[in-house]
Scaffold this active site. Structure first.
Site, PDB file in Angstrom:
ATOM      1  N   LEU A 150      -4.451   1.141 -12.065  1.00  0.00           N
ATOM      2  CA  LEU A 150      -4.427   1.465 -10.706  1.00  0.00           C
ATOM      3  C   LEU A 150      -5.848   1.582 -10.203  1.00  0.00           C
ATOM      4  O   LEU A 150      -6.597   1.793 -10.952  1.00  0.00           O
ATOM      5  CB  LEU A 150      -3.894   3.189 -10.841  1.00  0.00           C
ATOM      6  CG  LEU A 150      -2.463   3.422 -11.167  1.00  0.00           C
ATOM      7  CD1 LEU A 150      -2.112   4.833 -11.138  1.00  0.00           C
ATOM      8  CD2 LEU A 150      -1.446   2.625 -10.211  1.00  0.00           C
ATOM      9  N   ASP A 151      -5.721   1.272  -8.977  1.00  0.00           N
ATOM     10  CA  ASP A 151      -7.240   1.193  -8.361  1.00  0.00           C
ATOM     11  C   ASP A 151      -7.810   2.648  -8.466  1.00  0.00           C
ATOM     12  O   ASP A 151      -7.117   3.703  -8.491  1.00  0.00           O
ATOM     13  CB  ASP A 151      -7.071   0.852  -6.727  1.00  0.00           C
ATOM     14  CG  ASP A 151      -6.538  -0.677  -6.647  1.00  0.00           C
ATOM     15  OD1 ASP A 151      -6.700  -1.082  -7.505  1.00  0.00           O
ATOM     16  OD2 ASP A 151      -6.329  -0.862  -5.408  1.00  0.00           O
ATOM     17  N   LYS A 152      -8.971   2.808  -8.465  1.00  0.00           N
ATOM     18  CA  LYS A 152      -9.802   3.945  -8.590  1.00  0.00           C
ATOM     19  C   LYS A 152      -9.275   5.165  -7.828  1.00  0.00           C
ATOM     20  O   LYS A 152      -9.264   6.041  -7.957  1.00  0.00           O
ATOM     21  CB  LYS A 152     -11.162   3.404  -8.197  1.00  0.00           C
ATOM     22  CG  LYS A 152     -12.243   4.838  -8.565  1.00  0.00           C
ATOM     23  CD  LYS A 152     -13.652   4.510  -8.218  1.00  0.00           C
ATOM     24  CE  LYS A 152     -14.635   5.799  -8.196  1.00  0.00           C
ATOM     25  NZ  LYS A 152     -15.958   5.592  -8.051  1.00  0.00           N
ATOM     26  N   THR A 154      -6.461   5.383  -6.089  1.00  0.00           N
ATOM     27  CA  THR A 154      -5.086   5.388  -6.161  1.00  0.00           C
ATOM     28  C   THR A 154      -4.650   6.352  -7.046  1.00  0.00           C
ATOM     29  O   THR A 154      -5.121   6.468  -8.210  1.00  0.00           O
ATOM     30  CB  THR A 154      -4.170   4.074  -6.279  1.00  0.00           C
ATOM     31  OG1 THR A 154      -4.502   3.251  -5.323  1.00  0.00           O
ATOM     32  CG2 THR A 154      -2.821   4.281  -6.185  1.00  0.00           C
TER      33      THR A 154
END
Length: 549
Positions: A150-152, A154
């Site tokens: 997951l993106d940082k 998110t």
């Protein structure tokens, strides 16, 4: 990690090289690099430190000013010290939702990078994982147990494998799209369709290599579908549920931006929308300190037992707070009625009761004064034709006569005036955003379609018996029967107007009666606000239920 074309690695030194484009014009140097290196987990503060230390160059010249503005045509270089170390367990909290010794599911907080990179060697989810699951440490040098990321910024559900056999099995399941992932996102605006599929190939942005984009050629298949769950009363933002069928980098962020609805707080793919939010809604902008994206549901088949596992996780507090803030905007009320029907009297009564009020007639009158907005636009279009030679203001009598004689001219004038009034009304509502309600009297609100454009939340009509309106009230306003007939002809008939209203004030008595009617309407509006709040809270508690595909 950045692509090799973006940086080179030399022992403890990382070097990034980029070209600023026209779209980067007037961007601060530290902001440019902070955005470019976001996925590397490098903070803007770290970038500032490197710039101040002389590690940044613009066209080969050292620049130590983080606030240096770019012109949009420079070759940029940034150097940074890499802290390459072996993985060291970090005894920090980890919300483990499921663990059977083979597979674990974690609720990742926003702001936590998933796995280490040369530019982000510590403080990641993996460092916490190897403390809570020491058995995974020897699986991979930098990404032990990681099946997907997951993106940082998110938040939400992420699964990990606790042994290499299950990791490979889970990775295969992801690659073959056998794992279902659903996200919740808060996006700018209101999507035109409540439910739609986005099938748009993605690849590297042709100019900004750290960004992804929908591309016409050379992209990889990317498919998502979204459902609009809720939109705020003012239409500023919507909560959408997004299911992804492919796992491209930044897929949801790119796809939603592609259809014109980037995520709130996403300054990479929604920079223009975020800038407008900062300008128009600074309090909301402060809440959008990260992209509003949450991995809500995750379903997969257990690689060993074959059991179907399904998990859901409600969004974190910052996500919920944003939704609540969006729902608490001022109740925007429009006041309408036929000419000489008593609208002005109702507006005065409301103002006396402490309700913020706005008059479209007064707005137009101000704009017709010399150097006002309406004055300037009319002067540009018609020269001095409608100007008073003595005061320099718009000659309203001369303008009205011309509008009565020429229907095309009247429509032209209306097309000039309506946007001015609309802008003033929006500013009026914005200025009173913390009030329970604000009332704007706009005679042609329905004719201009404001009620269908979500520019108001409720429409209150003032109904007056025909004999009273065309008799005593007309005489009191010093309007001739012929002039009143012209005003009437420019509007919908009274029944059509009243049929579109949320509630109606009956002006069939004296001022005491109309005051009493106004109190009744205020109670109706208060009840509407209470009902909307109740429905929102109920909806908030139920909106996370994922429908079966």
């Amino acid at each position: 990690m950045c692509n090799n074309e973006d940086f080179t690695e030399n022992e403890n030194l990382l070097v990034w090289e980029k070209t600023a484009t026209f779209s980067d014009r007037n961007t601060r140097l530290d902001k440019f690099w902070g955005t470019a290196l976001e996925e590397e987990g490098i903070s803007r503060e770290k970038v500032k430190d490197w710039i101040k230390a002389g590690f940044a160059e613009i066209n080969g010249n050292v620049c130590k000013k983080p606030n240096q503005k770019l012109t949009g045509n420079e070759e940029l270089t940034l150097k940074g010290e890499a802290e390459i170390t072996s993985l060291v367990p970090e005894d920090l909290p980890l919300e483990i939702l499921y663990n059977d010794g083979r597979i674990a599911v974690i609720n990742k907080p926003a702001g936590l990078t998933t796995h280490p990179a040369p530019s982000c060697p510590t403080g990641t989810l993996v460092h916490r994982m190897i403390h809570h699951f020491p058995e995974i440490k020897d699986m991979d040098e930098w990404r032990p147990g990681i099946v997907h990321r997951l993106d940082k910024y998110t938040s939400g559900l992420i699964s990990i494998a606790l042994n290499e056999h299950d990791r490979l099995a889970m990775a295969t399941a992801f690659a073959e799209r056998e794992i279902s992932k659903t996200y919740l996102a808060i996006v700018h605006g209101v999507p035109e369709r409540d439910f739609a599929e986005i099938d748009a190939p993605m690849g590297r942005h042709p100019v900004h290599k750290t960004k992804m984009a929908v591309v016409l050629k050379g992209g990889r298949n990317a498919r998502s579908e979204y459902e609009t769950l809720w939109s705020d009363p003012a239409g500023r933002a919507s909560l959408v549920k997004v299911k992804i069928f492919t796992g491209r980098t930044h897929q949801i962020r790119v796809h939603m931006a592609h259809i014109g609805h980037p995520l709130l707080g996403d300054q990479v793919y929604g920079s223009m929308e975020h800038a407008r939010l900062v300008q128009d809604e600074p309090l909301l902008a402060k809440l959008a300190f990260r992209q509003m994206l949450h991995a809500y549901s995750l379903s997969f088949t257990h690689p060993e037992s074959g059991e179907e596992l399904s998990f859901t996780q409600e969004p974190p507090e910052d996500f919920i707070n944003m939704l609540k803030a969006l729902n608490k905007s001022v109740q925007r009320v429009g006041l309408i009625g036929m000419p000489c029907g008593g609208k002005s009297a109702v507006l005065k009564i409301l103002a006396a009761k402490g309700v913020p009020t706005f008059s479209a007639d007064e707005s137009v009158a101000r704009s017709y004064e010399k150097e006002g907005t309406g004055w300037e636009l009319l002067r540009q279009r018609y020269g001095t034709r409608f100007m008073d030679s003595e005061t320099g203001d718009v000659d309203k009598s001369k303008l009205f006569t011309a509008m009565c004689e020429n229907e095309d001219l009247r429509r032209e004038i209306m097309s000039i005036v309506h946007p001015i009034v609309q802008h003033d009304v929006k500013e009026f509502y914005k200025a009173h955003n913390n009030e329970p309600l604000a009332v704007a009297e706009v005679p042609l609100l329905l004719e201009a379609g404001w009620h269908t454009q979500r520019l108001v939340d409720a429409v209150i009509g003032v109904h007056c018996p025909e004999a009273k309106r065309t008799g005593e009230l007309r005489i009191k306003r010093n309007i001739t029967p012929e002039t009143l007939a012209v005003f009437d002809s420019w509007q919908w008939d009274e029944k059509a107007k009243m049929d579109c209203c949320t509630a109606v004030i009956e002006n069939d008595g004296d001022l005491k009666k109309i005051d009493s009617e106004t109190d009744r309407i205020l109670e109706v509006l208060a009840a509407l606000r209470a009902e909307n709040e109740r429905l929102f809270e109920k909806h908030l508690s139920n909106m996370y239920i994922t429908k079966e595909a």
